[in-house]
Design an enzyme around this catalytic site. Structure first.
Site, short mmCIF file in Angstrom:
data_model
loop_
_atom_site.label_atom_id
_atom_site.label_comp_id
_atom_site.label_asym_id
_atom_site.label_seq_id
_atom_site.Cartn_x
_atom_site.Cartn_y
_atom_site.Cartn_z
CE LYS A 196 -7.64 5.43 -1.60
NZ LYS A 196 -6.28 4.98 -1.67
CE1 TYR A 224 -5.99 1.86 -10.60
CE2 TYR A 224 -6.44 2.45 -8.33
CZ TYR A 224 -6.02 1.53 -9.26
OH TYR A 224 -5.63 0.27 -8.84
CG ASP A 266 -13.97 5.64 -7.35
OD1 ASP A 266 -13.96 5.62 -6.10
OD2 ASP A 266 -13.11 5.08 -8.05
N1 PMP Z 1 -10.98 4.32 -6.69
C1 PMP Z 1 -10.20 5.33 -6.33
C2 PMP Z 1 -10.65 6.74 -6.60
C3 PMP Z 1 -8.97 5.10 -5.71
O1 PMP Z 1 -8.18 6.12 -5.38
C4 PMP Z 1 -8.59 3.76 -5.46
C5 PMP Z 1 -7.29 3.43 -4.78
N2 PMP Z 1 -6.35 4.39 -4.66
C6 PMP Z 1 -9.45 2.74 -5.85
C7 PMP Z 1 -10.64 3.04 -6.45
C8 PMP Z 1 -9.09 1.31 -5.59
O2 PMP Z 1 -9.16 1.03 -4.24
P1 PMP Z 1 -8.29 -0.16 -3.60
O3 PMP Z 1 -6.86 0.26 -3.63
O4 PMP Z 1 -8.85 -0.31 -2.20
O5 PMP Z 1 -8.56 -1.37 -4.44
#
Ligand code: PMP
Length: 449
Positions: free
Chosen positions: A286, A174, A258
């Site tokens: 995060k 994701y 990511d």
């Molecule tokens: N990349 C990863 C690996 C994530 O786990 C998340 C959110 N859980 C995101 C991108 C998106 O981040 P956000 O919720 O701050 O938009």
């Protein structure tokens, strides 16, 4: 000191302008909204599905959302006053626990200087410097307001830098919910946008090589979670990751790590530090915001210069580099740097993972626990899980019974079989033991319907 609320209007004007006349009292409505139980039905009446993010609806378990009024350390409280040991921890954000004293102090101090300027301020470069010093592949940073926004911008940047259109992502990973990265996973995305996204199974070297053979010259970028955390924890196998690095270099495809979850979680240098590998672009989120909304992308100056105002790739934002997020992020990273908690966190997570695996085996419940550092997922599955197709096949009913049983016992795990449990420095052996004891009795009762 005289409270501003008791000053004359003229004195308040002198002290801080007309806005200071608001006084020190918290507006009553705001206090009530923060402290009191949610009136029955209000969430559904005013919010789509009663939530602002689908996972919070608990539809993979009992469909009963938790309404949280406060949290501290490793615990949070729902609006009935019940306390839970929290293993969600802001979906991996709160590595120092809820309400960490240093982060709180930094936030209060920053707030006293002003919540938002919409202009450059010193803390932006200070947080960027902490990240640049920690991650060797990163020279320049751009802050965003979310991980979604940072991933979206990284893809756009890679397209501009290479003059190519397509992106390769992996099943079960994701990267936020922008169109390219949600292709075929959400309605409302045009075929035009979706056709430039190619997906491949994770940890399948042969399938990957074939795709590169076919599409190598069309690919602007490849984006990967260096430890997949959004189909539950699924480690990327070292040989697979090495091949990804090798072939992206050979075909001049921008490799985007990511590290929204893994950054400053697997270790202070993130996954790249742990695996001794450099990405071309890295996305963070995060932890780097200490609990405030944030995202960031970073890489070498030669790539980052494509971003406006240096280059033609537009990115900007009212809240980009938000003073409160910068302050909380600096406090968090400084603490992690000064007192690295990673070994202790890993030991605690190992106790939890091994304990769950052993209890389930003894009770005859088919389970595979995947763990990476201080994050883990218990898959109710006969076979090990190393790909999305296997993660999808878990016993959802077994997971739901376990999660609901834990919740009754005052332990909160993510309400989906495809999420990770996260440990923080506020967790102790006592919290792990409580989760293990509750799991033992849930497994003993049996998970059958
Ligand atoms: N990349 C990863 C690996 C994530 O786990 C998340 C959110 N859980 C995101 C991108 C998106 O981040 P956000 O919720 O701050 O938009």
């Amino acid at each position: 000191m005289i409270g501003v609320g008791r000053m004359t209007a003229r004195a308040a004007d002198r002290a801080g302008g007309p806005a200071a006349r608001g006084g020190e009292e918290m507006p009553r409505d705001a206090k009530r909204a923060a402290d009191t139980a949610l009136p029955h039905g209000d969430a559904e009446r005013y919010l789509v599905g009663g939530v602002n993010s689908p996972a919070r609806a608990f539809r993979h378990v009992d469909g009963a959302p938790l309404v949280v009024t406060r949290a501290r350390g490793a615990q949070l409280h729902d609006d009935s006053g019940k306390a839970y040991v929290d293993f969600i921890m802001g979906w991996g954000t709160l590595i120092l626990g809820h309400g960490h004293a240093g982060t709180d102090r930094a936030l209060r101090h920053a707030l006293s200087r002003g919540a938002l300027f919409g202009l450059t301020h010193p803390a932006e470069a200070a947080l960027a410097r902490l990240i640049v010093d920690a991650v060797p592949s990163v020279e320049h940073i751009r802050f965003t307001a979310s991980g979604t926004e940072a991933c979206m911008t990284a893809v756009k940047l890679a397209r501009a830098a290479t003059g190519r259109a397509k992106l390769l992502a992996f099943e079960g990973c994701y990267h936020g919910h922008s169109d390219s990265l949600m292709a075929r996973k959400s309605a409302g995305i045009t075929e035009g946008a979706a056709q430039d996204t190619i997906t491949a199974p994770l940890n399948d070297i042969k399938a990957f090589e074939e795709l590169i053979q076919r599409h190598g010259q069309e690919l602007a970028c490849l984006i990967i979670e260096p430890v997949a955390a959004n189909m539950g924890i699924v480690p990327v196998e070292p040989a697979f990751l090495a091949r990804v690095r090798e072939l992206t270099t050979r075909h001049q495809i921008v490799l985007i790590f990511d590290e929204v979850v893994t950054g400053f979680r697997l270790g202070y240098g993130g996954a790249q530090g742990c695996f001794g590998m450099n990405a071309d672009l890295t996305v963070f989120g995060k932890i780097i915001g200490g609990g405030l909304p944030i995202g960031a992308l970073g890489g070498p100056k030669s790539l980052m210069r494509h971003l406006a105002p240096e280059g033609p790739v537009y990115h900007g934002g009212t809240f980009a580099g938000h003073p409160l997020a910068m302050a909380a992020g600096i406090a968090t990273l400084s603490e992690l740097k000064a007192h690295p908690p990673y070994e202790r966190l890993e030991e605690l997570a190992r106790q939890l993972a091994d304990g769950l695996q052993e209890l389930a085996s003894r009770a005859g419940v088919p389970v595979h626990v995947n763990r990476a550092g201080s994050m883990l997922t218990l898959f109710f599955s006969d076979a090990p899980v190393r790909q999305f197709s296997q993660a999808k096949g878990v016993r959802r009913d077994h997971f739901a019974r376990w999660a609901v049983g834990l919740r009754e016992a005052g332990i909160l795990v993510p309400p989906s079989p495809w999420e990770a449990l996260f440990l923080s420095t506020a967790h102790t052996e006592r919290h792990v033991d409580k989760a293990l004891r509750a799991s033992r009795s849930i497994f003993a009762r049996g998970l059958a319907a």
